[in-house]
Design an enzyme around this catalytic site. Structure first.
Site, PDB file in Angstrom:
ATOM      1  N   GLY A 143       0.821  -1.196   0.000  1.00 22.34           N
ATOM      2  CA  GLY A 143       0.000   0.000   0.000  1.00 22.34           C
ATOM      3  C   GLY A 143       0.858   1.249   0.000  1.00 22.34           C
ATOM      4  O   GLY A 143       2.089   1.185   0.149  1.00 22.34           O
ATOM      5  N   ASP A 179      -5.889  -4.151  -4.483  1.00 20.46           N
ATOM      6  CA  ASP A 179      -6.338  -4.296  -3.098  1.00 20.46           C
ATOM      7  C   ASP A 179      -7.859  -4.307  -3.016  1.00 20.46           C
ATOM      8  O   ASP A 179      -8.453  -5.100  -2.273  1.00 20.46           O
ATOM      9  CB  ASP A 179      -5.755  -3.191  -2.216  1.00 20.46           C
ATOM     10  CG  ASP A 179      -6.038  -1.788  -2.734  1.00 20.46           C
ATOM     11  OD1 ASP A 179      -6.373  -1.621  -3.920  1.00 20.46           O
ATOM     12  OD2 ASP A 179      -5.897  -0.838  -1.934  1.00 20.46           O
TER      13      ASP A 179
END
Length: 259
Positions: free
Chosen positions: A8, A109
C-alpha cells in the site's frame, strides 16, 4: 504455506496462510526506495518472529498499488523462498465481475477485498477500506463490482490540518470525551474522528439510496478500528478481509478452486 503481501501507499501488509487458516498479519512502513535485499530482510525477520522457516513457503501472492515496488518485492520473495509468485493484475483469475468504465483502473487491493467480501457476506455489499485513502466499493445484488467512492484518508486529512496551520499541533487518534471540544487538541480529535465517521455515514446513506436496498456494510484497513466504532450505521469490522481475498485468489490460480 503461502506468503501474502499487499503493498500500500503507507504500509506493506505481510501475512501467511496455510490452507484455510491465517497464521499472522503484520504491517511495515512502505519505503518506495527499498532494495530487494531490504525487503527480503523485512520478510525473513517477520517469518522468524513467528517461527516459520522459509523452506515451508510453497508460494506467494502480491497485490500492490505501488507499481515501482513490484519488481523489488518479487525479487525479495525469490531471495528467501524460491517459490512461485502471483501478482494480482490482468490475466490473474479472480472470479470477480467488474462493471465499471475501465476495469483495469480498479486497484488490486480493492479486487482482493471484493473477492473476500463476496465469499464471506451476502450482497449487496459496501466495503469501506480505510488506508491512505478511504475507499468505498459497491457490490450489487448480482455480485458485480459496480463502482464506489474515493475520499481523502484520515491520515491525509490530519497531516494537511497540522502542516497547513501554524498553531495546530500533531495529535493522536484517541477519541475525545465528547464532541464539543473545550481545548485545541480535543477540538481537533473531535473534528478528525467524528468528521470521518460522519463522512462515512453520509456516503453510506447516499449509496444505499442509489442501490434501493440496504446492503451489508463491511469495513477494513489500518484506520477502521479507530473510526468505525463512531459511525451510526451497523458496520462489520473485518481487518483480515484483504488477506482472505488474496488467499482465495491464490487458490483460484493454483488449482485449489474453480474460477
Amino acid at each position: 504455506m503461502v506468503l501474502a503481501i499487499d503493498i500500500g501507499n503507507t504500509n506493506v501488509v505481510i501475512g501467511c496462510f496455510q490452507q484455510e487458516r491465517i497464521l499472522f498479519v503484520e504491517r511495515v512502513s512502505t519505503n518506495q526506495n527499498a532494495t530487494p535485499l531490504e525487503l527480503a530482510i523485512w520478510i525473513k525477520t517477520i517469518l522468524e518472529i513467528y517461527e516459520i522457516r522459509t523452506a515451508e513457503i510453497e508460494g506467494s501472492i502480491i497485490s500492490s498499488v505501488v507499481p515501482s515496488l513490484n519488481h523489488a518485492m518479487r525479487k525479495a520473495v525469490d531471495k528467501i523462498a524460491h517459490c512461485p509468485v502471483i501478482t494480482v493484475g490482468p490475466g490473474v483469475k479472480t472470479g470477480l465481475q467488474i462493471a465499471i468504465d475501465n476495469p483495469a483502473q480498479l486497484g488490486s487491493d480493492r479486487v482482493a477485498d471484493a473477492v473476500a467480501a463476496l465469499h464471506e457476506y451476502r450482497p449487496p455489499i459496501v466495503i469501506i477500506d480505510m488506508g491512505t485513502a478511504t475507499t468505498l466499493s459497491v457490490i450489487d445484488a448480482n455480485r458485480r463490482h459496480i463502482g464506489g467512492v474515493i475520499a481523502p484518508g484520515v491520515g491525509i486529512s490530519l497531516n494537511a490540518l497540522t502542516e497547513k496551520t501554524a498553531q495546530l499541533p500533531k495529535i493522536s487518534l484517541e477519541p475525545p470525551k465528547k464532541c464539543i471540544g473545550s481545548n485545541t487538541v480535543s477540538c481537533m480529535k473531535s473534528g478528525i474522528l467524528y468528521g470521518a465517521a460522519g463522512c462515512i455515514d453520509g456516503l453510506l446513506d447516499r449509496i444505499t439510496e442509489e442501490l434501493g436496498e440496504t446492503p451489508t456494510y463491511v469495513a477494513t484497513g489500518g484506520l477502521s478500528e479507530s473510526i468505525i466504532p463512531h459511525c451510526r450505521h451497523k458496520i462489520q469490522l473485518d481487518n483480515m478481509l484483504l488477506l482472505k481475498g488474496l488467499q482465495l485468489i491464490y487458490q483460484k490460480n493454483m488449482g485449489g478452486e474453480d474460477a
